[in-house]
Enzyme design. Structure first.
Site, short mmCIF file in Angstrom:
data_model
loop_
_atom_site.label_atom_id
_atom_site.label_comp_id
_atom_site.label_asym_id
_atom_site.label_seq_id
_atom_site.Cartn_x
_atom_site.Cartn_y
_atom_site.Cartn_z
CE LYS A 283 -4.22 -1.94 1.85
NZ LYS A 283 -5.30 -1.90 2.83
CG ASP A 319 -8.34 0.25 2.83
OD1 ASP A 319 -9.14 -0.59 2.37
OD2 ASP A 319 -7.11 0.08 2.82
P1 NAP Z 1 -0.06 -4.20 9.45
O1 NAP Z 1 0.25 -2.92 8.78
O2 NAP Z 1 0.90 -5.33 9.36
O3 NAP Z 1 -0.32 -3.86 11.01
C1 NAP Z 1 -0.48 -4.88 11.94
C2 NAP Z 1 -0.91 -4.30 13.30
O4 NAP Z 1 -1.18 -5.42 14.15
C3 NAP Z 1 0.16 -3.46 13.98
O5 NAP Z 1 -0.44 -2.48 14.77
C4 NAP Z 1 0.85 -4.50 14.88
O6 NAP Z 1 1.47 -3.96 16.02
C5 NAP Z 1 -0.35 -5.30 15.32
N1 NAP Z 1 0.02 -6.64 15.77
C6 NAP Z 1 0.45 -7.67 15.00
N2 NAP Z 1 0.68 -8.75 15.78
C7 NAP Z 1 0.39 -8.39 17.05
C8 NAP Z 1 0.41 -9.06 18.30
N3 NAP Z 1 0.79 -10.34 18.38
N4 NAP Z 1 0.03 -8.40 19.39
C9 NAP Z 1 -0.36 -7.11 19.32
N5 NAP Z 1 -0.40 -6.41 18.17
C10 NAP Z 1 -0.03 -7.04 17.06
O7 NAP Z 1 -1.45 -4.79 8.95
P2 NAP Z 1 -2.73 -3.99 8.41
O8 NAP Z 1 -2.64 -3.78 6.95
O9 NAP Z 1 -2.93 -2.80 9.26
O10 NAP Z 1 -3.90 -5.07 8.65
C11 NAP Z 1 -4.29 -5.40 9.96
C12 NAP Z 1 -5.57 -6.26 9.94
O11 NAP Z 1 -6.64 -5.54 9.35
C13 NAP Z 1 -5.45 -7.54 9.13
O12 NAP Z 1 -6.03 -8.56 9.88
C14 NAP Z 1 -6.25 -7.27 7.89
O13 NAP Z 1 -6.85 -8.46 7.39
C15 NAP Z 1 -7.31 -6.33 8.39
N6 NAP Z 1 -7.82 -5.45 7.32
C16 NAP Z 1 -9.15 -5.47 7.05
C17 NAP Z 1 -9.66 -4.66 6.06
C18 NAP Z 1 -11.13 -4.69 5.76
O14 NAP Z 1 -11.54 -4.20 4.69
N7 NAP Z 1 -11.96 -5.23 6.62
C19 NAP Z 1 -8.83 -3.79 5.34
C20 NAP Z 1 -7.47 -3.77 5.67
C21 NAP Z 1 -6.97 -4.61 6.66
P3 NAP Z 1 3.04 -3.54 15.98
O15 NAP Z 1 3.09 -2.17 15.40
O16 NAP Z 1 3.44 -3.60 17.40
O17 NAP Z 1 3.74 -4.58 15.13
#
Ligand code: NAP
Length: 483
Positions: A283, A319
């Site tokens: 992204k 988004d």
């Molecule tokens: P990302 O950029 O990789 O961010 C991941 C986030 O999760 C960070 O804040 C990370 O914290 C946290 N995290 C990961 N493992 C963790 C753990 N074990 N304990 C606590 N915090 C943890 O991912 P993203 O793109 O934001 O996506 C995140 C989620 O949103 C995914 O599940 C995705 O499927 C969902 N999503 C849904 C939609 C929708 O349309 N519904 C759209 C986009 C994303 P740190 O900073 O500490 O690593």
């Protein structure tokens, strides 16, 4: 043509597979090496047991099949099967001019000359296909791309071999665009499986026919897709393809596994793609290839939608809109004026921006405090560590969960374990697989109002559809069938 590869051990079982898939396929491949030995000896009667044309194949172990017989024994069984009215027989590249070929010619059965490469895309693929065509009616190359550059190479080679009757199969997960866009690559057919795929990269006949309408692709079909890594789990094709179908738009939307964003842009230009969605981890990476971006992309710092405009690619973000749509009325009515956003990753950036843009007071909680701090500074919010979550019990109107904690298959993970809800909160988990996460289960038990990740996914997809096509997402599109 969509070709169902039969995988049953008996001829009757193969007939059942055809019956289950009859509406989706044009031809079937009978694999003698997958049949029980005794059944293989009766294969000549198989064409009379079904009403679809059948390809006869007896694949050796060295070509990825199960036949470990001597070459002589294999040929004898093939010769006997050729008494049946098969449409094609598959003979491997290295099999010299032989009785099988002679008998097939005599019986009017067309010959597919094939080679397989399970390691990669051979450098001499072009000349090998050329040579095969001199020895058969159709040349087949089943090769294994390992990058998006390999996928581009295969589309280029397919174009250079325009006019040559051929089948180019991309094996494994990288090969999916070749399987779906087989008609664009000038392949006579694409191979499909019955039901759930048993190996990465396989696609069911039902999906190829009903979801992708792969057999309807022609030179005028507009190509759209989604790029990511991983990407094969995506539900987005189930949103866009039924939408295209409902508005009668000759277009297709498919997943592209990507390793190198620059190479993908070359492929996108080569295929004259009209637009694509962007997911993890690209992204931000796409930004440097865009000639034009919207205010939202600039301020959020990430782009999930790219469309082709004259002379360049334009980046947008849907988004933030998708997230906001289900709760907009509650913000406008004042029911939501404070929010706790859990997570500070890519999705959180768009969500925090969307909430702040609507005047909601936001506190960001994240495992890594520095990420929460940067996002909070950019958007003028408060921030804290995840361990302090309970400090905010009963303090906010909206709780948004944006981390990947609780994502399939971790059904029992909850990033704010022990948090006590008052029951008055609106709780929104953006994870969409599973629909009901552990966090939402706890919130529901406390009497909270829930919102699900699938709402966000669908709404961002609908806006994306509008940006892709210029039309509103049609009400009669059946997006649930493949989601
Ligand atoms: P990302 O950029 O990789 O961010 C991941 C986030 O999760 C960070 O804040 C990370 O914290 C946290 N995290 C990961 N493992 C963790 C753990 N074990 N304990 C606590 N915090 C943890 O991912 P993203 O793109 O934001 O996506 C995140 C989620 O949103 C995914 O599940 C995705 O499927 C969902 N999503 C849904 C939609 C929708 O349309 N519904 C759209 C986009 C994303 P740190 O900073 O500490 O690593």
């Amino acid at each position: 043509m969509i070709c169902l590869t039969l995988s049953s051990k008996t001829l009757a079982g193969c007939c059942d597979e055809i019956r289950r898939n009859r509406d989706y396929i044009d031809i079937a491949e009978l694999r003698l090496d997958l049949l029980d030995e005794k059944e293989a000896l009766d294969a000549k009667q198989f064409p009379t047991m079904t009403d679809v044309p059948v390809i006869l194949t007896f694949r050796r172990v060295s070509d990825g099949g199960k036949c470990s017989l001597s070459e002589r024994a294999r040929k004898q069984i093939l010769l006997s099967a050729l008494d049946g009215d098969f449409a094609y027989v598959d003979i491997e590249e290295d099999v010299k001019k032989n009785e099988v070929e002679a008998k097939a010619r005599e019986r009017g059965i067309r010959i597919i000359r094939s080679f397989h490469d399970f390691d990669g895309v051979p450098e001499d693929i072009y000349s090998r296909i050329h040579k095969l065509i001199e020895r058969g009616d159709v040349a087949k190359a089943a090769v294994t791309p390992h990058s998006i550059q390999d996928v581009l190479t295969l589309f280029r080679i397919a174009d250079e071999l325009k006019g040559i009757p051929k089948i180019i199969v991309g094996m494994g997960e990288w090969g999916i665009p070749l399987r779906i866009l087989y008609a664009r690559a000038g392949s006579l057919l694409t191979f499909a499986c019955d039901g759930e795929p048993i190996a990465p990269g396989q696609i069911s006949a039902r999906e190829l026919k009903l979801l992708y309408r792969a057999d309807k692709v022609d030179d005028r079909t507009a190509i759209y897709g989604i790029i990511g890594n991983p990407v094969l789990h995506t539900s987005s094709p189930a949103i866009h393809n039924p939408g295209f179908h409902a508005i009668n738009y000759n277009a297709i939307y498919l997943p592209f596994l990507v390793d190198n964003i620059r190479h993908f842009f070359t492929l996108a230009e080569y295929l004259r793609m009209r637009g694509f969605s962007v997911t993890i981890p690209f992204k931000k990476d796409v930004l440097m290839y865009l000639g034009n971006i919207t205010r939202e992309v600039k301020q959020i710092g990430s782009c999930n939608t790219v469309i082709r405009v004259p002379g360049m690619w334009k980046g947008m973000n849907t988004d933030y809109y998708g997230f906001l749509h289900p709760i907009l009325k509650d913000i406008e009515s004042g029911r939501i004026s404070t929010a706790l956003v859990i997570g500070a990753g890519g999705a959180s950036q768009a969500i925090v921006w969307a909430l702040r843009n609507r005047g909601v007071k936001v506190t960001i909680l994240n495992r890594t405090l520095s990420r929460a701090e940067s996002l909070a500074t950019l958007n003028l919010c408060e921030y804290d560590t995840l361990e302090n979550a309970r400090k905010y019990e009963g303090q906010v109107d909206l709780i948004v969960q944006t981390t990947s904690v609780g994502l399939y298959p971790d059904f029992d993970a909850n990033p704010i374990e022990g948090f006590v809800f008052s029951g008055k909160e609106i709780v929104y988990d953006i994870i969409y697989k599973p629909r009901m996460t552990k966090l939402l289960r706890v919130a529901e038990a406390a009497g909270c109002t829930l919102h699900y990740g699938e709402e966000m996914l669908l709404e961002q997809g609908k806006l994306q559809f509008e940006l892709f096509t210029g039309y509103h997402y049609p009400n009669d599109a059946d997006y649930s069938a493949f989601a």
